[in-house]
Motif scaffolding. Sequence first.
Motif, short mmCIF file in Angstrom:
data_model
loop_
_atom_site.label_atom_id
_atom_site.label_comp_id
_atom_site.label_asym_id
_atom_site.label_seq_id
_atom_site.Cartn_x
_atom_site.Cartn_y
_atom_site.Cartn_z
N ASN A 11 26.10 27.42 28.72
CA ASN A 11 24.95 28.27 28.43
C ASN A 11 25.21 29.65 29.04
OD1 ASN A 11 22.41 29.65 28.71
ND2 ASN A 11 21.36 27.71 28.35
N GLN A 12 25.56 30.64 28.21
CA GLN A 12 25.99 31.94 28.71
C GLN A 12 24.88 32.67 29.47
OE1 GLN A 12 29.27 32.84 28.57
NE2 GLN A 12 29.38 30.75 27.77
N GLU A 13 23.67 32.55 29.02
CA GLU A 13 22.56 33.22 29.71
C GLU A 13 22.35 32.60 31.09
OE1 GLU A 13 19.97 36.25 30.08
OE2 GLU A 13 21.26 35.86 28.35
N GLU A 14 22.46 31.29 31.17
CA GLU A 14 22.30 30.59 32.44
C GLU A 14 23.43 30.97 33.40
OE1 GLU A 14 22.51 25.98 33.62
OE2 GLU A 14 20.86 26.49 32.26
N ILE A 15 24.63 31.12 32.87
CA ILE A 15 25.78 31.50 33.70
C ILE A 15 25.58 32.90 34.25
CG2 ILE A 15 28.25 32.05 33.65
CD1 ILE A 15 28.54 29.76 31.59
N LYS A 16 25.12 33.83 33.42
CA LYS A 16 24.86 35.20 33.88
C LYS A 16 23.81 35.21 34.98
CE LYS A 16 26.07 37.76 29.67
NZ LYS A 16 25.56 38.65 28.59
N ASN A 17 22.74 34.45 34.80
CA ASN A 17 21.69 34.38 35.82
C ASN A 17 22.22 33.77 37.11
OD1 ASN A 17 19.78 35.50 34.09
ND2 ASN A 17 19.07 33.51 33.35
N PHE A 18 23.11 32.79 36.97
CA PHE A 18 23.69 32.14 38.14
C PHE A 18 24.50 33.14 38.95
CE2 PHE A 18 27.11 29.95 40.35
CZ PHE A 18 26.45 28.91 40.97
N ILE A 19 25.33 33.94 38.28
CA ILE A 19 26.14 34.94 38.97
C ILE A 19 25.25 35.97 39.65
CG2 ILE A 19 27.77 36.85 38.61
CD1 ILE A 19 29.10 35.14 36.43
N HIS A 20 24.18 36.38 38.96
CA HIS A 20 23.25 37.34 39.53
C HIS A 20 22.60 36.79 40.79
CE1 HIS A 20 19.32 39.35 40.05
NE2 HIS A 20 19.96 40.43 39.62
N ASP A 21 22.19 35.52 40.76
CA ASP A 21 21.47 34.91 41.88
C ASP A 21 22.38 34.46 43.01
OD1 ASP A 21 19.15 35.28 40.42
OD2 ASP A 21 19.07 33.22 39.67
N ASN A 22 23.67 34.30 42.72
CA ASN A 22 24.62 33.82 43.73
C ASN A 22 25.80 34.79 43.82
OD1 ASN A 22 23.56 30.83 44.29
ND2 ASN A 22 23.46 31.19 42.09
N GLY A 23 25.47 36.06 44.03
CA GLY A 23 26.45 37.13 43.90
C GLY A 23 27.47 37.26 45.01
N PHE A 24 27.31 36.51 46.11
CA PHE A 24 28.30 36.59 47.18
C PHE A 24 29.45 35.65 46.83
CE2 PHE A 24 29.97 36.05 51.56
CZ PHE A 24 30.17 37.39 51.84
N ALA A 25 30.58 36.25 46.44
CA ALA A 25 31.67 35.49 45.83
C ALA A 25 32.90 35.45 46.71
CB ALA A 25 32.03 36.12 44.48
N ILE A 26 33.89 34.66 46.27
CA ILE A 26 35.21 34.63 46.89
C ILE A 26 36.19 35.19 45.86
CG2 ILE A 26 37.00 33.22 47.94
CD1 ILE A 26 34.87 31.13 48.56
N LEU A 27 36.88 36.28 46.24
CA LEU A 27 37.83 36.94 45.36
C LEU A 27 39.24 36.49 45.73
CD1 LEU A 27 37.67 39.19 43.12
CD2 LEU A 27 38.40 40.78 44.90
N VAL A 28 39.93 35.88 44.77
CA VAL A 28 41.23 35.26 45.05
C VAL A 28 42.33 35.88 44.19
CG1 VAL A 28 42.51 33.07 45.15
CG2 VAL A 28 40.03 33.09 45.55
N ASN A 29 43.49 36.15 44.81
CA ASN A 29 44.66 36.58 44.04
C ASN A 29 45.93 36.30 44.85
OD1 ASN A 29 44.82 38.64 45.98
ND2 ASN A 29 45.31 40.21 44.47
N GLN A 30 47.05 36.71 44.32
CA GLN A 30 48.32 36.61 45.04
C GLN A 30 48.54 37.92 45.79
OE1 GLN A 30 51.07 34.63 45.47
NE2 GLN A 30 50.61 32.84 44.23
N THR A 31 48.67 37.83 47.10
CA THR A 31 48.91 39.00 47.93
C THR A 31 50.07 38.72 48.88
OG1 THR A 31 46.59 39.72 47.85
CG2 THR A 31 47.91 40.52 49.70
N ASN A 32 51.08 39.56 48.80
CA ASN A 32 52.27 39.39 49.65
C ASN A 32 52.87 37.99 49.54
OD1 ASN A 32 51.96 42.04 50.61
ND2 ASN A 32 50.64 41.39 52.29
N GLY A 33 52.88 37.48 48.30
CA GLY A 33 53.53 36.19 48.05
C GLY A 33 52.73 34.97 48.42
N LYS A 34 51.44 35.14 48.76
CA LYS A 34 50.62 33.97 49.07
C LYS A 34 49.21 34.16 48.52
CE LYS A 34 49.10 35.51 53.66
NZ LYS A 34 49.07 35.16 55.10
N LEU A 35 48.48 33.08 48.40
CA LEU A 35 47.10 33.18 47.96
C LEU A 35 46.27 33.87 49.02
CD1 LEU A 35 46.54 29.67 46.33
CD2 LEU A 35 46.69 31.87 45.16
N TRP A 36 45.38 34.76 48.56
CA TRP A 36 44.55 35.54 49.48
C TRP A 36 43.12 35.51 48.97
CZ3 TRP A 36 46.82 38.26 53.65
CH2 TRP A 36 45.95 39.07 54.38
N ALA A 37 42.17 35.38 49.87
CA ALA A 37 40.76 35.32 49.47
C ALA A 37 39.92 36.23 50.34
CB ALA A 37 40.24 33.89 49.56
#
Length: 204
Positions: A11-37
């Motif tokens: 449900n796309q509308e529900e997902i958008k509302n969820f992100i809005h209401d729970n906006g403190f996230a964990i941002l993850v990527n590869q940094t210097n050859g390891k996972l970084w959050a």
Amino acid sequence: MYIPDIYKNENQEEIKNFIHDNGFAILVNQTNGKLWATHIPLLLEEDNDGKSILVGHISRENPQGESFKTNTNILAIFSGPHSYISSSWYDHENVPTWNYTAVHVYGNIKILNLEESINSLKNLVDKYEINSKNPVRVEDMSKETMRQAIGIIAFEIEIISIDAVKKMSQNRDTKNYENIILELEKTGNVIDKQVAQEMKKCPR
């Protein structure tokens, strides 16, 4: 993210509302050859073409920022209320489990210029100051205070795909489902009560 079909939320509308209401996230990527959050607030907005994007910032001292220049792939994780579910609440033998909601957003990151960065700060502050008695406004901050803006790396994330899970005991029959809600409400734990409320709203 592995999601059994019964727990998929599409449900796309529900997902958008969820992100809005729970906006403190964990941002993850590869940094210097390891996972970084990094734990940061992210805003769900629309770009000039009307496409959904995520907007946020990190400290310029965070090594993750440098990696954005060479590795644009990113994962943003949003988590909602979650609770342990005791199998003693069922009318039959089974294993305990966990009820939870979460959204994983996959995308490509683009660094913003200074003007765009300040605008993103305005939007972020406005969102979280809306209920303040004396709301802070970026526009009212002194030039000296706003010099701190050069110490951040602001960015937007082009959303490529989204996985959303809503595991709320949908696999239980009505009797056991309702009993789980009652038991969660009896614990006195605020998060347990939030999960109980989510279960009441969950279509089955």
